[in-house]
Design a protein around this motif. Structure first.
Motif, PDB file in Angstrom:
ATOM      1  N   ILE A 296     -95.116 -42.176  38.785  1.00  0.00           N
ATOM      2  CA  ILE A 296     -94.923 -40.873  39.416  1.00  0.00           C
ATOM      3  C   ILE A 296     -93.686 -40.896  40.312  1.00  0.00           C
ATOM      4  CG2 ILE A 296     -95.954 -39.192  41.003  1.00  0.00           C
ATOM      5  CD1 ILE A 296     -97.679 -39.195  38.692  1.00  0.00           C
ATOM      6  N   THR A 297     -93.520 -41.976  41.083  1.00  0.00           N
ATOM      7  CA  THR A 297     -92.354 -42.089  41.972  1.00  0.00           C
ATOM      8  C   THR A 297     -91.077 -42.028  41.157  1.00  0.00           C
ATOM      9  OG1 THR A 297     -93.671 -43.631  43.240  1.00  0.00           O
ATOM     10  CG2 THR A 297     -91.345 -43.490  43.813  1.00  0.00           C
ATOM     11  N   CYS A 298     -91.044 -42.808  40.101  1.00  0.00           N
ATOM     12  CA  CYS A 298     -89.861 -42.885  39.250  1.00  0.00           C
ATOM     13  C   CYS A 298     -89.526 -41.480  38.721  1.00  0.00           C
ATOM     14  CB  CYS A 298     -90.152 -43.846  38.095  1.00  0.00           C
ATOM     15  SG  CYS A 298     -88.722 -44.364  37.182  1.00  0.00           S
ATOM     16  N   GLY A 299     -90.534 -40.745  38.256  1.00  0.00           N
ATOM     17  CA  GLY A 299     -90.333 -39.411  37.723  1.00  0.00           C
ATOM     18  C   GLY A 299     -89.882 -38.416  38.775  1.00  0.00           C
ATOM     19  N   ALA A 300     -90.468 -38.492  39.970  1.00  0.00           N
ATOM     20  CA  ALA A 300     -90.102 -37.553  41.034  1.00  0.00           C
ATOM     21  C   ALA A 300     -88.635 -37.728  41.424  1.00  0.00           C
ATOM     22  CB  ALA A 300     -91.004 -37.752  42.246  1.00  0.00           C
ATOM     23  N   PHE A 301     -88.193 -38.998  41.534  1.00  0.00           N
ATOM     24  CA  PHE A 301     -86.787 -39.243  41.873  1.00  0.00           C
ATOM     25  C   PHE A 301     -85.861 -38.781  40.745  1.00  0.00           C
ATOM     26  CE2 PHE A 301     -88.387 -41.626  45.407  1.00  0.00           C
ATOM     27  CZ  PHE A 301     -87.363 -41.576  46.341  1.00  0.00           C
ATOM     28  N   ALA A 302     -86.311 -38.948  39.496  1.00  0.00           N
ATOM     29  CA  ALA A 302     -85.496 -38.500  38.358  1.00  0.00           C
ATOM     30  C   ALA A 302     -85.360 -36.977  38.382  1.00  0.00           C
ATOM     31  CB  ALA A 302     -86.116 -38.969  37.053  1.00  0.00           C
ATOM     32  N   GLY A 303     -86.473 -36.270  38.648  1.00  0.00           N
ATOM     33  CA  GLY A 303     -86.437 -34.813  38.690  1.00  0.00           C
ATOM     34  C   GLY A 303     -85.512 -34.305  39.786  1.00  0.00           C
ATOM     35  N   LEU A 304     -85.590 -34.957  40.942  1.00  0.00           N
ATOM     36  CA  LEU A 304     -84.715 -34.593  42.050  1.00  0.00           C
ATOM     37  C   LEU A 304     -83.251 -34.816  41.671  1.00  0.00           C
ATOM     38  CD1 LEU A 304     -84.209 -33.987  45.096  1.00  0.00           C
ATOM     39  CD2 LEU A 304     -84.393 -36.431  45.471  1.00  0.00           C
ATOM     40  N   ALA A 305     -82.980 -36.000  41.073  1.00  0.00           N
ATOM     41  CA  ALA A 305     -81.604 -36.334  40.682  1.00  0.00           C
ATOM     42  C   ALA A 305     -81.080 -35.341  39.658  1.00  0.00           C
ATOM     43  CB  ALA A 305     -81.569 -37.746  40.105  1.00  0.00           C
ATOM     44  N   MET A 306     -81.944 -34.918  38.723  1.00  0.00           N
ATOM     45  CA  MET A 306     -81.536 -33.972  37.686  1.00  0.00           C
ATOM     46  C   MET A 306     -81.093 -32.647  38.300  1.00  0.00           C
ATOM     47  SD  MET A 306     -83.908 -32.356  34.701  1.00  0.00           S
ATOM     48  CE  MET A 306     -84.917 -31.366  35.777  1.00  0.00           C
ATOM     49  N   SER A 307     -81.911 -32.095  39.224  1.00  0.00           N
ATOM     50  CA  SER A 307     -81.543 -30.806  39.825  1.00  0.00           C
ATOM     51  C   SER A 307     -80.290 -30.923  40.680  1.00  0.00           C
ATOM     52  CB  SER A 307     -82.673 -30.248  40.688  1.00  0.00           C
ATOM     53  OG  SER A 307     -83.907 -30.485  40.112  1.00  0.00           O
ATOM     54  N   LEU A 308     -80.231 -31.994  41.498  1.00  0.00           N
ATOM     55  CA  LEU A 308     -79.063 -32.173  42.362  1.00  0.00           C
ATOM     56  C   LEU A 308     -77.787 -32.289  41.530  1.00  0.00           C
ATOM     57  CD1 LEU A 308     -79.891 -34.744  45.183  1.00  0.00           C
ATOM     58  CD2 LEU A 308     -79.121 -32.387  45.442  1.00  0.00           C
ATOM     59  N   THR A 309     -77.851 -33.079  40.453  1.00  0.00           N
ATOM     60  CA  THR A 309     -76.675 -33.268  39.603  1.00  0.00           C
ATOM     61  C   THR A 309     -76.231 -31.948  38.987  1.00  0.00           C
ATOM     62  OG1 THR A 309     -77.485 -35.454  39.080  1.00  0.00           O
ATOM     63  CG2 THR A 309     -75.773 -34.599  37.650  1.00  0.00           C
ATOM     64  N   GLY A 310     -77.216 -31.127  38.550  1.00  0.00           N
ATOM     65  CA  GLY A 310     -76.874 -29.828  37.982  1.00  0.00           C
ATOM     66  C   GLY A 310     -76.123 -28.970  38.976  1.00  0.00           C
ATOM     67  N   VAL A 311     -76.616 -28.918  40.198  1.00  0.00           N
ATOM     68  CA  VAL A 311     -75.994 -28.075  41.225  1.00  0.00           C
ATOM     69  C   VAL A 311     -74.615 -28.619  41.603  1.00  0.00           C
ATOM     70  CG1 VAL A 311     -76.192 -27.321  43.615  1.00  0.00           C
ATOM     71  CG2 VAL A 311     -78.197 -27.247  42.133  1.00  0.00           C
ATOM     72  N   ILE A 312     -74.545 -29.929  41.869  1.00  0.00           N
ATOM     73  CA  ILE A 312     -73.273 -30.538  42.281  1.00  0.00           C
ATOM     74  C   ILE A 312     -72.215 -30.356  41.196  1.00  0.00           C
ATOM     75  CG2 ILE A 312     -72.141 -32.761  42.728  1.00  0.00           C
ATOM     76  CD1 ILE A 312     -74.685 -33.603  44.237  1.00  0.00           C
TER      77      ILE A 312
END
Lengths: 231, 113
Positions: free
Chosen positions: A201-217
């Motif tokens: 779950i931790t691994c997935g939550a960090f991946a989801g966060l990274a995905m959204s941040l990368t999209g915005v940046i």
């Protein structure tokens, strides 16, 4: 009549094919090779060719589905807000890694595609290849690339990422679930996130966060820089 | 639910108005995303209707980009002539970006690296 028969047929077919592809994906134990988007896209490409429809007609008929990408993209703010709490402890390394990862992923793909093929539509669409599809389509279109081509490249990047990254991380001895998930999310968006959730779950939550941040940046940073990469 | 959909549409509209006003090639829905993110950070909680609407839309996000994906059919010649290059370029770029990130984590001694 509110909608033409052709429109209703195109929408029903798209949703029906997607639902069937989702069942196939579950039966195939969620292998990224039979991801429902890939299966749906190729099935529908075959179907409209057989029916003798042209894409612009299909695009017009399914515009109601496409339209929902607008609010759905804005809705990504909710999980992003909920996941931001995760990075408080190590905000500096994570944000730095996200900025650099997003820039390298975009710039290297644009420059290589431009030098090798000289195809500007391909090079411009490559700029969005590591970000989540809803953002990639809008970004490629507004840059003068092609949203559809970007959608295809994003799928390809997702498949390549999930195949190549686990081995690479093993080689580099990166085992921490949070960091591992973060790298997957930046470079392989939703595909990487799905793979990360299989780890923990931790691994997935960090991946989801990274995905959204990368999209915005990427959507904010890359468009003004792209002209310099096409020299 | 309807309230949540209303909020999403209003933020999308605001995003489009801003990008149209400054003529920046950032998609309006991404500007809307950032505005909503800022608002939620200030408001500190997610209104229930908005949470419901977001969950439903994100649950079927992959269906929503199928119509655009089918547009790949217009790029068939490109895929045939440059397909292998595309795979190679994407592989190099993905590995490069991941290596830069892993290097940064080790350099900055991130906990767990």
């Amino acid at each position: 009549m509110i909608a033409s028969i052709q429109t209703l047929l195109a929408i029903s077919m798209t949703v029906g094919v997607y639902l069937a592809a989702e069942q196939l994906y579950i039966k195939a134990r969620r292998s990224p090779l039979v991801h429902p988007v890939i299966v749906s896209i190729f099935t529908l490409m075959g179907a409209i060719t057989l029916l003798g429809w042209d894409y612009s007609q299909y695009q017009h008929d399914t515009r109601f589905i496409h339209f929902l990408l607008g609010p759905a993209t804005v809705a990504l703010a909710v999980p992003l807000h909920e996941n931001m709490a995760l990075i408080r402890k190590m905000a500096v390394p994570l944000l730095l890694a996200c900025f650099s990862g997003a820039l390298v992923a975009s710039a290297s793909a644009v420059m290589l595609a431009w030098w090798i093929t000289g195809d500007d539509v391909l090079a411009l669409s490559m700029s969005a290849k590591s970000i989540t599809t809803p953002i990639a389509i809008g970004m490629a279109d507004s840059l003068g690339g092609s949203g559809s081509l970007a959608a295809g490249l994003v799928l390809l990047a997702g498949a390549v990422g999930t195949l190549v990254l686990p081995g690479l991380m093993r080689m580099c001895r990166l085992h921490d679930h949070a960091l591992y998930g973060f790298v997957l999310g930046v470079t392989a968006h939703g595909f990487g996130t799905a793979q990360a959730f299989e780890k923990s779950i931790t691994c997935g939550a960090f991946a989801g966060l990274a995905m959204s941040l990368t999209g915005v940046i990427t959507a904010f940073l890359v468009p003004p820089l792209v002209p310099f990469w096409l020299l | 639910m309807l309230f949540g959909f209303f909020i999403l549409m209003v933020y999308w509209l605001l995003g489009e108005l801003i990008t149209a006003a400054i003529g920046w090639p950032v998609p309006g829905n991404v500007v809307g995303l950032v505005l909503l993110w800022i608002s939620l950070t200030i408001y500190r909680r997610v209104p229930e209707g908005l949470a419901d609407a977001s969950r439903s839309l994100i649950r079927y996000l992959t269906l929503l980009f199928v119509p655009a994906g089918v547009g790949l059919i217009q790029h068939w010649d490109r895929l045939m002539s440059h397909g292998l290059w595309m795979i190679l370029i994407i592989t190099i770029s993905t590995v490069g970006a991941a290596l830069v990130m892993i290097g940064l984590f080790k350099l900055l001694k991130a906990p767990g690296a």
